[in-house]
Design a protein around this motif. Structure first.
Motif: not given
Length: 436
Positions: A117-118, A344-346, A352-353, A360-361
């Motif tokens: 998790y971030i 749009g949720y993180f 995933s990031v 290049n999202w």
């Protein structure tokens, strides 16, 4: 022919037996609209690829309704297996005693997800040193603005306001130029107040925001809160701020913005996808920026909003294991990428990031970039970790009622003092009930 009938009959019986052996799992959530369809599709994918498990998903209303329904169902001995609970319901969920700490059930070979998790998300949901739930939909507030209206008002469309005073100055130009009927909107919701308190590095409750020990005092009558309310009331009195008149009306605020009645809106990052589509449909260029903060205050960061997924106790082991299997699949790297793009949720997982960056999202979708950068730049401290307060939903209602009273002319100092006393009394009652 008779033999064929026997085979068909046997196959039907075996099919029925296999179907009967499926482990049935119930998942309650608080998302309506397009998100319901998104969840339903994901559940169907899971059921198709996991033939031994059947997840049944059900929309239970608002965040508050969903949590209350789960507690009631558990008391009646009919609890769902998985419940989506908003972040400020975390303490109440823990105190309810109907859930099991998710970290206790994750097999050793799957612990990696808990380490993935971030940091801001882990900072919020790791309570007492462990994850009691699986983070899922995470967000924070950002500024959305109409670049076309900014141009008409003589404002720089690439430089949105970053402070309270800059918002007021932009509003003055927008209204004076008649570029839009109103300047700015956001839902009348305590969540925004909580965020602005955290941005100032201030706490919402004692005992380090309820993280070091149970909160016993809520800080509504604080300097941080006074700065927020003085500015908000000023915008309202000048006709710069507008809302529908209904508390917590997220859709109403969105409509004011996308219909171009208001030049700016402060709302959740979870609306990025909706905003991009709506701006295209309504013929204007969308801009996004960080949440404006009080002048002279160093930006501290926001608190993770949204919700997480909890496992209820009291189910047979095979059902608990099936529920966990679904949870870990539903929130894995691939599905968090899909969830982020679709809402749009993180993307709450570091993996995933990395996938999104490889694609290049963020470069191709800059509206999402501001939201994510703001989260990652938040400082990790007690203010941004967020408060743990048992009766948090009730505290929110007290704050929202206070805001409306201030709009109606009640003395600001008196309103803050009275709301503070009400919140402390609510907290005292709650804490006493938990001890019993």
């Amino acid at each position: 022919m008779k033999r064929l009938a026997t085979v068909v009959g046997l196959s039907a019986l075996l099919g029925f037996a296999f179907a009967a052996e499926k482990v049935q799992i119930t998942f309650w959530h608080a998302f309506g609209g397009g998100r319901t369809a998104f969840i339903q599709r994901a559940v169907e994918d899971f059921n198709y690829t996991h033939p031994g498990i059947e997840v049944k998903v059900e929309y239970k209303g608002s965040y508050r309704d969903t949590l209350n329904a789960a507690i009631l169902a558990a008391k009646q001995g009919n609890a769902p297996h998985i419940v989506q609970i908003f972040e400020v319901g975390s303490q109440l969920a823990l105190d309810s005693g109907i859930f099991v700490p998710i970290e206790n059930y994750v097999p050793a070979d799957l612990k990696f997800q808990l380490d993935d998790y971030i940091k801001p998300v882990a900072n919020y949901y790791r309570i007492g040193g462990k994850f009691n739930s699986i983070p899922w939909n995470s967000s924070n507030p950002i500024l959305y603005y109409n670049k076309d209206i900014f141009k008409k008002a003589g404002l720089d469309p690439e430089n949105p306001p970053k402070t309270f005073n800059e918002v007021a100055q932009a509003c003055e130009k927008i209204i004076a130029s008649k570029a839009a009927p109103k300047c700015i909107t956001w839902p009348l919701h305590s969540w925004f107040v909580e965020q602005w308190v955290a941005e100032q590095g201030a706490l919402l409750a004692n005992n380090e925001n309820g993280r070091a020990a149970r909160a016993t005092d809520v800080f509504i009558d604080s300097e941080a809160m006074k700065r927020i309310m003085k500015w908000w009331k000023g915008l309202y009195d000048k006709g710069y701020y507008t809302y529908t008149g209904k508390p917590e009306d997220w859709d109403g605020a969105n409509q004011l913005f996308v219909s171009q009645q208001a030049a700016m809106e402060i709302t959740s990052t979870s609306d990025v996808t909706f905003m991009q589509n709506a701006s295209f449909e309504n013929g204007f260029e969308l801009g996004t920026g960080f949440l404006p903060v009080p002048d002279g205050v160093e930006r501290n960061g926001t608190v993770v909003g949204g919700a997480s997924l909890w496992l209820t106790k009291g189910h047979p082991q095979e059902e608990q294991e099936a529920a966990l299997t679904f949870l870990l699949w539903f929130t894995n790297t691939e599905n968090m990428v899909r969830w982020h793009k679709g809402t749009g949720y993180f993307p709450v997982l570091n993996t995933s990031v990395k996938v999104l960056e490889w694609q290049n999202w963020f470069e191709r979708n800059p509206a999402y970039r501001a939201a994510f950068d703001q989260l990652l730049q938040s400082k990790a401290n007690r203010a941004t970790q967020g408060a743990l307060i048992g009766p948090f939903p009730e505290i929110r209602t007290i704050i929202e009622n206070m805001v409306q009273e201030i709009f109606q002319g009640k003395d600001l100092a008196k309103a803050l003092s009275e709301a503070d006393a009400q919140a402390d009394q609510a907290l005292k009652r709650y804490n006493a009930s938990v001890k019993k």
